[in-house]
Design a protein around this motif. Structure first.
Motif, PDB file in Angstrom:
ATOM      1  N   LEU A  15       0.822  -1.208   0.000  1.00 41.08           N
ATOM      2  CA  LEU A  15       0.000   0.000   0.000  1.00 41.08           C
ATOM      3  C   LEU A  15       0.857   1.259   0.000  1.00 41.08           C
ATOM      4  CD1 LEU A  15      -2.896  -0.955   2.444  1.00 41.08           C
ATOM      5  CD2 LEU A  15      -2.928  -0.863  -0.055  1.00 41.08           C
ATOM      6  N   VAL A  16       1.898   1.270   0.828  1.00 39.91           N
ATOM      7  CA  VAL A  16       2.792   2.437   0.855  1.00 39.91           C
ATOM      8  C   VAL A  16       3.458   2.610  -0.501  1.00 39.91           C
ATOM      9  CG1 VAL A  16       4.913   3.368   1.870  1.00 39.91           C
ATOM     10  CG2 VAL A  16       3.178   2.353   3.345  1.00 39.91           C
ATOM     11  N   GLY A  17       3.826   1.497  -1.135  1.00 43.76           N
ATOM     12  CA  GLY A  17       4.471   1.581  -2.440  1.00 43.76           C
ATOM     13  C   GLY A  17       3.551   2.072  -3.542  1.00 43.76           C
ATOM     14  N   LEU A  18       2.233   1.939  -3.346  1.00 44.70           N
ATOM     15  CA  LEU A  18       1.282   2.378  -4.378  1.00 44.70           C
ATOM     16  C   LEU A  18       0.905   3.848  -4.256  1.00 44.70           C
ATOM     17  CD1 LEU A  18      -1.142  -0.699  -4.478  1.00 44.70           C
ATOM     18  CD2 LEU A  18       0.601  -0.067  -6.165  1.00 44.70           C
ATOM     19  N   ILE A  19       1.171   4.459  -3.117  1.00 43.81           N
ATOM     20  CA  ILE A  19       0.805   5.866  -2.924  1.00 43.81           C
ATOM     21  C   ILE A  19       1.839   6.757  -3.610  1.00 43.81           C
ATOM     22  CG2 ILE A  19       0.462   7.693  -1.218  1.00 43.81           C
ATOM     23  CD1 ILE A  19      -0.461   5.560   0.728  1.00 43.81           C
ATOM     24  N   PRO A  20       1.441   7.640  -4.479  1.00 41.20           N
ATOM     25  CA  PRO A  20       2.405   8.502  -5.185  1.00 41.20           C
ATOM     26  C   PRO A  20       3.169   9.412  -4.225  1.00 41.20           C
ATOM     27  CG  PRO A  20       0.237   8.587  -6.224  1.00 41.20           C
ATOM     28  CD  PRO A  20       0.057   7.882  -4.927  1.00 41.20           C
ATOM     29  N   GLU A  21       4.366   9.793  -4.638  1.00 42.05           N
ATOM     30  CA  GLU A  21       5.198  10.679  -3.818  1.00 42.05           C
ATOM     31  C   GLU A  21       4.505  12.015  -3.554  1.00 42.05           C
ATOM     32  OE1 GLU A  21       7.954   9.944  -2.408  1.00 42.05           O
ATOM     33  OE2 GLU A  21       8.962   8.355  -3.521  1.00 42.05           O
ATOM     34  N   ARG A  22       3.731  12.479  -4.497  1.00 37.83           N
ATOM     35  CA  ARG A  22       3.109  13.795  -4.371  1.00 37.83           C
ATOM     36  C   ARG A  22       1.831  13.766  -3.525  1.00 37.83           C
ATOM     37  NH1 ARG A  22       2.029  11.733  -9.401  1.00 37.83           N
ATOM     38  NH2 ARG A  22      -0.191  11.480  -9.948  1.00 37.83           N
ATOM     39  N   ALA A  23       1.472  12.605  -2.976  1.00 38.01           N
ATOM     40  CA  ALA A  23       0.199  12.469  -2.261  1.00 38.01           C
ATOM     41  C   ALA A  23       0.132  13.345  -1.025  1.00 38.01           C
ATOM     42  CB  ALA A  23      -0.035  11.011  -1.885  1.00 38.01           C
ATOM     43  N   GLY A  24       1.249  13.628  -0.415  1.00 44.04           N
ATOM     44  CA  GLY A  24       1.235  14.456   0.781  1.00 44.04           C
ATOM     45  C   GLY A  24       2.475  14.226   1.608  1.00 44.04           C
ATOM     46  N   LYS A  25       3.009  15.298   2.166  1.00 43.02           N
ATOM     47  CA  LYS A  25       4.217  15.197   2.972  1.00 43.02           C
ATOM     48  C   LYS A  25       3.913  14.443   4.269  1.00 43.02           C
ATOM     49  CE  LYS A  25       7.893  17.992   5.030  1.00 43.02           C
ATOM     50  NZ  LYS A  25       8.374  19.369   5.283  1.00 43.02           N
ATOM     51  N   GLY A  26       4.676  13.413   4.530  1.00 39.02           N
ATOM     52  CA  GLY A  26       4.510  12.642   5.758  1.00 39.02           C
ATOM     53  C   GLY A  26       3.471  11.546   5.684  1.00 39.02           C
ATOM     54  N   PRO A 105      10.368   8.723   0.210  1.00 40.11           N
ATOM     55  CA  PRO A 105       9.737   8.010   1.328  1.00 40.11           C
ATOM     56  C   PRO A 105       8.905   6.814   0.895  1.00 40.11           C
ATOM     57  CG  PRO A 105       8.630  10.101   0.915  1.00 40.11           C
ATOM     58  CD  PRO A 105       9.880  10.099   0.083  1.00 40.11           C
ATOM     59  N   ARG A 106       8.295   6.876  -0.297  1.00 41.34           N
ATOM     60  CA  ARG A 106       7.471   5.754  -0.747  1.00 41.34           C
ATOM     61  C   ARG A 106       8.291   4.476  -0.823  1.00 41.34           C
ATOM     62  NH1 ARG A 106       4.550   5.743  -6.598  1.00 41.34           N
ATOM     63  NH2 ARG A 106       6.730   5.964  -7.246  1.00 41.34           N
ATOM     64  N   LEU A 107       9.448   4.536  -1.457  1.00 39.18           N
ATOM     65  CA  LEU A 107      10.299   3.362  -1.584  1.00 39.18           C
ATOM     66  C   LEU A 107      10.901   2.967  -0.241  1.00 39.18           C
ATOM     67  CD1 LEU A 107      11.719   1.240  -3.331  1.00 39.18           C
ATOM     68  CD2 LEU A 107      13.500   2.938  -3.809  1.00 39.18           C
ATOM     69  N   TYR A 108      11.332   3.952   0.522  1.00 37.73           N
ATOM     70  CA  TYR A 108      12.008   3.669   1.798  1.00 37.73           C
ATOM     71  C   TYR A 108      11.085   2.909   2.757  1.00 37.73           C
ATOM     72  CZ  TYR A 108      14.261   4.469   6.312  1.00 37.73           C
ATOM     73  OH  TYR A 108      14.821   4.305   7.559  1.00 37.73           O
ATOM     74  N   TYR A 109       9.915   3.459   3.033  1.00 39.08           N
ATOM     75  CA  TYR A 109       9.028   2.837   4.013  1.00 39.08           C
ATOM     76  C   TYR A 109       8.452   1.525   3.486  1.00 39.08           C
ATOM     77  CZ  TYR A 109       9.400   6.954   6.931  1.00 39.08           C
ATOM     78  OH  TYR A 109       9.885   7.951   7.740  1.00 39.08           O
ATOM     79  N   ILE A 140      16.969  -8.443  -0.201  1.00 34.00           N
ATOM     80  CA  ILE A 140      16.675  -7.419  -1.206  1.00 34.00           C
ATOM     81  C   ILE A 140      16.408  -6.062  -0.577  1.00 34.00           C
ATOM     82  CG2 ILE A 140      15.166  -6.808  -3.128  1.00 34.00           C
ATOM     83  CD1 ILE A 140      14.625  -9.880  -3.389  1.00 34.00           C
ATOM     84  N   PRO A 141      15.446  -5.958   0.372  1.00 33.33           N
ATOM     85  CA  PRO A 141      15.199  -4.632   0.944  1.00 33.33           C
ATOM     86  C   PRO A 141      16.379  -4.075   1.725  1.00 33.33           C
ATOM     87  CG  PRO A 141      13.944  -6.319   2.112  1.00 33.33           C
ATOM     88  CD  PRO A 141      14.508  -6.965   0.894  1.00 33.33           C
ATOM     89  N   LEU A 142      17.110  -4.935   2.451  1.00 31.40           N
ATOM     90  CA  LEU A 142      18.219  -4.404   3.239  1.00 31.40           C
ATOM     91  C   LEU A 142      19.344  -3.907   2.339  1.00 31.40           C
ATOM     92  CD1 LEU A 142      19.031  -3.866   6.119  1.00 31.40           C
ATOM     93  CD2 LEU A 142      20.171  -6.077   6.177  1.00 31.40           C
ATOM     94  N   TYR A 143      19.605  -4.635   1.258  1.00 31.92           N
ATOM     95  CA  TYR A 143      20.611  -4.174   0.301  1.00 31.92           C
ATOM     96  C   TYR A 143      20.253  -2.793  -0.235  1.00 31.92           C
ATOM     97  CZ  TYR A 143      22.952  -3.632  -4.183  1.00 31.92           C
ATOM     98  OH  TYR A 143      23.661  -3.113  -5.239  1.00 31.92           O
ATOM     99  N   LEU A 144      18.995  -2.606  -0.634  1.00 30.62           N
ATOM    100  CA  LEU A 144      18.578  -1.322  -1.190  1.00 30.62           C
ATOM    101  C   LEU A 144      18.576  -0.227  -0.131  1.00 30.62           C
ATOM    102  CD1 LEU A 144      15.645  -2.550  -3.472  1.00 30.62           C
ATOM    103  CD2 LEU A 144      17.918  -1.792  -4.191  1.00 30.62           C
ATOM    104  N   LEU A 145      18.203  -0.556   1.083  1.00 25.83           N
ATOM    105  CA  LEU A 145      18.170   0.446   2.149  1.00 25.83           C
ATOM    106  C   LEU A 145      19.564   0.969   2.474  1.00 25.83           C
ATOM    107  CD1 LEU A 145      15.510  -1.241   4.456  1.00 25.83           C
ATOM    108  CD2 LEU A 145      15.291   1.006   3.372  1.00 25.83           C
ATOM    109  N   ILE A 146      20.576   0.107   2.340  1.00 23.36           N
ATOM    110  CA  ILE A 146      21.952   0.566   2.556  1.00 23.36           C
ATOM    111  C   ILE A 146      22.470   1.272   1.309  1.00 23.36           C
ATOM    112  CG2 ILE A 146      24.320  -0.165   3.031  1.00 23.36           C
ATOM    113  CD1 ILE A 146      23.185  -2.521   4.600  1.00 23.36           C
TER     114      ILE A 146
END
Length: 505
Positions: A15-26, A105-109, A140-146
């Motif tokens: 769900l977090v990955g589907l929300i666009p970056e411009r949807a809202g700060k935070g 933030p979309r990708l990170y969270y 996979i996620p930990l590699y990308l997070l670093i």
């Protein structure tokens, strides 16, 4: 219930990955925190549902997935995995809170929640192939997070982590296939394999790849070199997850797959494992003594403390196993606290160099709260009575000493070295006159320190009331230790019994 512990963070990741970056700060952070809170609430709910006197797997779930390959969706929880599942919920929420506002933030969270789902799944998996699947998914996620949100050498550190952990997975897979192939039942189910133990020679052959694979993950010397680089380059929240949870997949695997599935081989290898633990403790501690980077110092401290867990698991007495599992929880809380505090120092001063920092405990112009919490954290890591580190180390040393007296005494030297290098760090960074770097620092919001305060409270509370954690472990530890303990008793070697069922041992 157990599927929800995996499904909720996985759903949150999608769900977090589907929300666009411009949807809202935070918005991405708020939604991720909601899923993190739900994960913690569900994991705490297990405390109400699990029977601490039951020694076997509880709340089991089983669905055929790809039965032709032996891959079955099997989840279960017992006194060994329960504390680690609860700690997963806690540290994931703390890491999400400590992340704050990040780029992309979309990708990170989304990646953090995917990592949480993989870790929870690994602690709950009761099928060896399912465990391997979760074990590899977290790569996979930990590699990308670093690699994306790390420091200047993030690509090098992330690639090194990826290579080491991939080799770890290959070795584990070899061992798991060997267990299924050599077993008369040809199954990957943990409970089925446990009920059909292999002959000693076959167990010894299979212990080698499984032990080496887990040694990379823990990590044990000389397979440790990826960890300091990963910690130094990772952001603070990712270091919390790495030290608090990822390393525990390796130590959990020692108990779950080494001790219980290969008990005869484990008994034969015990003295060698205990000696390996000594090398790990002394090497990690001596390296920590010479570090000038605060984060690297804490990273080497983690390597040393993993040696205590190996020693206690090698001894395999009921008391040492309780200490081993309590040390996993203790180290998870203390290391996470210290990484948060080191991150706070870096965020305020712009450096972690011990040669540049001084006087941060100054009540007016320094960081008195961070300094006070750091003193508490290093005291807990050094085994000060009344804090969680003391109870964990005392229990595992007391349980290991009757089986491996010399190795236990040598590992106890590590507690003195822990006090030495952490006292040097605290003395340089927080006492004395304010350095120029400290004078020019910019203070951040007090709300960012809330996760550290929460962990500090738990470090004190479990130090004063350790039964809140050991209560769930004692019966299972006594049951798991029984095959090795009975063999020791038959050989006339002293053992230490503890917990329910100890009189029968």
């Amino acid at each position: 219930m157990l599927s929800l512990l995996v499904g909720i963070p996985l759903l949150g990741s999608i769900l977090v990955g589907l929300i666009p970056e411009r949807a809202g700060k935070g918005l991405h952070r708020t939604l991720a925190l909601g899923f993190g809170l739900a994960l913690l609430g569900l994991s705490l709910g297990l405390l109400l549902l699990l029977d601490p006197q039951e020694q076997g797997i509880q709340m089991a779930e089983r669905v055929a997935w790809i039965p032709q390959l032996g891959l079955v969706y099997e989840l279960g929880v017992d006194g060994i995995s329960l504390p680690l599942v609860v700690m997963t919920g806690l540290l994931v929420l703390i890491a999400l809170w400590a992340s704050g506002q990040v780029e992309r933030p979309r990708l990170y969270y989304s990646l953090v929640l995917l990592l949480a789902a993989a870790i929870a799944g690994a602690f709950l998996a009761q099928n060896l192939l399912l465990f391997f699947l979760f074990y590899e998914v977290e790569l996979i996620p930990l590699y990308l997070l670093i690699a994306i949100w790390g420091g200047p050498r993030r690509t090098y550190a992330a690639t090194k982590f990826l290579v080491y952990t991939a080799v770890s997975g290959i070795l584990l897979l070899i061992g798991f296939f060997g267990l299924s192939w050599l077993s008369e039942v040809h199954s990957f189910s943990y409970t089925v394999l446990q009920a059909h133990p292999l002959p000693l020679l076959q167990q010894l052959l299979l212990l080698i790849p499984i032990l080496l694979g887990l040694a990379i993950k823990i990590p044990l010397v000389p397979f440790h070199t990826w960890l300091p680089d990963a910690h130094v380059e990772a952001s603070t929240p990712i270091s919390v997850l790495l030290a608090g949870l990822l390393l525990k997949l390796g130590t959990y695997g020692l108990v779950r797959f080494g001790l219980q599935l290969l008990p005869a081989a484990w008994e034969q290898a015990g003295p060698w494992l205990a000696s390996w633990a000594v090398a790990n403790v002394l090497y990690g501690s001596l390296n920590a003594l010479v570090q000038q980077d605060m984060k690297k110092l804490v990273a080497y401290s983690s390597i040393a403390h993993m040696g205590y867990i190996l020693l206690a698991t090698a001894a395999a007495t009921p008391l040492s196993l309780v200490g081993s599992l309590f040390q996993m929880v203790s180290h998870g809380l203390i290391s996470s606290l210290l990484f948060l505090l080191v991150g706070a120092v870096y965020a305020n001063t712009g450096t972690r160099d011990l040669r540049l920092l001084r006087g941060l405990l100054n009540p007016e112009r320094g960081l008195p709260l961070i300094g006070s919490l750091t003193v508490l954290g290093v005291m807990a890591s050094g085994g000060t009575p009344g804090l969680v580190g003391f109870i964990a180390e005392f229990t595992l040393f007391r349980g290991s000493f009757p089986v491996f007296p010399l190795q236990t005494l040598l590992c106890m030297v590590g507690t003195g070295l822990t006090a030495a290098y952490f006292l040097l760090m605290v003395n340089r960074v927080f006492f004395g006159r304010l350095s120029e770097v400290a004078i020019a620092m910019q203070r951040h919001a007090a709300g960012e320190r809330l996760p550290a305060v929460v962990l500090a409270v738990l470090v004190v509370w479990l130090g004063l009331q350790p039964a809140w954690a050991t209560h769930w472990v004692e019966s299972t530890a006594a049951h798991w230790a029984r095959p090795v303990v009975l063999n020791l008793a038959e050989a006339g070697r002293p053992i230490t019994a503890f917990g329910p069922g100890s009189s029968s041992l």
